[in-house]
Write an enzyme that holds these catalytic residues in place. Structure first.
Site, PDB file in Angstrom:
ATOM      1  N   ALA A   1       6.198 -24.969 -61.705  1.00 55.48           N
ATOM      2  CA  ALA A   1       5.356 -26.161 -61.715  1.00 55.48           C
ATOM      3  C   ALA A   1       4.188 -25.864 -60.788  1.00 55.48           C
ATOM      4  CB  ALA A   1       6.145 -27.376 -61.221  1.00 55.48           C
ATOM      5  N   SER A   2       2.987 -25.850 -61.322  1.00 61.95           N
ATOM      6  CA  SER A   2       1.806 -25.477 -60.536  1.00 61.95           C
ATOM      7  C   SER A   2       1.548 -26.491 -59.430  1.00 61.95           C
ATOM      8  CB  SER A   2       0.585 -25.383 -61.449  1.00 61.95           C
ATOM      9  OG  SER A   2       0.786 -24.447 -62.475  1.00 61.95           O
TER      10      SER A   2
END
Length: 393
Positions: free
Chosen positions: A99-100
């Site tokens: 998840a950025s």
């Protein structure tokens, strides 16, 4: 979509948005603020995640508070290791899905410059969080997202359903785009690329845009926004913000002492006045420009190589592995000349020297002066103007 929010979720999202605002240097646009408030980030994380640079495991059941805090920090969260085959020893761990960091997520969404009714193709579904934000902004029917990993794609579908979204989630090779829903007004990649697949351009309407994290073999980082023109050409410039995992189909299984440097190689010897640190331990902006010019060269440091009179060695190689150079420092202060060993049909250190001289002669350009043009025939890099271009390998 989710509307019944708990107090911890509301507090977590508020803190996250403050961090994003600080990163952007201005308030998050109202439409994206509403999307964030309706899309709890923790709903998109698996029970087992890995956090921090050392990939510390964090299990929701064992450390619920730490897990929840990680969900709302402005930091990337690794959600898969080694393409789903978690190693017994974390020293062998390689992040393969994540998840950025929210700040870069919202920065990229802002750069998309969306309007109501636009159709978007996302390359790299990951957890589904980015697709959820897009769906909130545009509606499910206008969002298609492609994920190469079947397990990741299935988890994203579940996450999206839990959060109340239902964009089209396809499992496939993102380099091919997704023809069934084309054409698109925007294409956005959440994995970095060394080359823009032409399918992304051909599946985008004229006047549309392609936004992708970029890296070259020399350094990871950069963001490229291309505008698609009527005749199937896309042109755009770089910004320095982003560092993403490389698209799986563009990875290389290349190791220095397995695939490049062989015992039977007999390299040529010369010297150089160019410090290896000036090209491979310099500012990001410097290395990005050099990598953009060098094309297919990469490097690796070798500290204390157990060689007489060598304290540190910089290796430089072609991505094909057929040519390499080693630049040695003997550990003395105020070194004026460094020993260079080169092997193969190309004199790769001379290419580095030429690129560094080009960088100096052109006023030390950073990413904002560099661009890329993509056509069906190939890709060219350029400085300041597309007319001042050279082909990428």
């Amino acid at each position: 979509m989710t509307t019944d929010r708990s107090v911890p979720e509301q507090a977590g999202t508020s803190g996250l948005l403050r961090a994003v605002t600080h990163f952007l240097g201005h308030e998050v646009a109202p439409e994206w603020r509403r999307a964030a408030e309706a899309t709890p980030r923790h709903l998109f994380l698996p029970d087992r995640i890995w956090i921090d640079d050392d990939l510390t495991p964090c299990d929701r059941q064992q450390e619920p508070e730490r897990w929840f805090a990680a969900a709302y920090e402005d930091a990337p969260v690794v959600t898969q290791l080694n393409d789903g085959r978690e190693p017994a020893d974390l020293t062998d761990a390689l992040p393969s899905s994540s998840a950025s960091a929210p700040a870069i997520v919202f920065a990229m969404l802002e750069l998309l410059d969306l309007a109501a009714g636009m159709r978007v193709l996302e390359i790299g579904t990951g957890t589904g969080f980015n697709a959820a934000l897009l769906s909130h902004r545009l509606g499910d029917v206008n969002v298609t997202t492609v994920e190469i990993d079947p397990a990741v794609a299935e988890a994203a579908r579940s996450n999206l359903k839990t959060a109340g979204y239902a964009p089209a989630v396809a499992c496939g090779d993102g380099t091919l785009g997704w023809v069934p829903e084309a054409p698109y007004d925007r294409v956005i990649a959440t994995c970095s690329v060394e080359r823009i697949p032409y399918s992304w351009v051909s599946q985008t309407r004229p006047g549309g845009a392609v936004l992708a994290p970029w890296q070259n073999p020399w350094i990871c980082g950069g963001l490229l926004r291309l505008t698609v023109e009527d005749h199937g050409t896309a042109t755009g410039r770089f910004t320095p913000d982003s560092a993403f995992m490389l698209m799986r189909t563009q990875r290389r299984d290349l190791f220095l002492f397995r695939d490049v440097v062989m015992d039977e190689h007999v390299p040529d010897e010369c010297t150089t006045a160019l410090s290896p640190w000036a090209v491979a331990d310099s500012a990001f902006e410097t290395q990005f420009a050099l990598g953009h010019r060098l094309g297919d060269l990469w490097y690796a440091w070798h500290h204390d190589p157990h060689l007489d009179d060598v304290d540190t060695r910089l290796w430089v190689s072609t991505t094909s592995g057929d040519s390499w150079a080693a630049v040695d420092w003997d550990g003395t202060q105020n070194t004026e000349r460094y020993t260079v060993w080169q092997h193969g049909p190309r004199r790769v250190w001379e290419e580095v020297e030429t690129a560094h001289a080009w960088w100096l002669d052109n006023g030390r350009p950073g990413p904002d002066r560099l661009g890329l043009t993509v056509t069906a025939e190939g890709q060219t890099a350029w400085l300041d103007d597309p007319e001042n271009a050279w082909p990428l390998p």
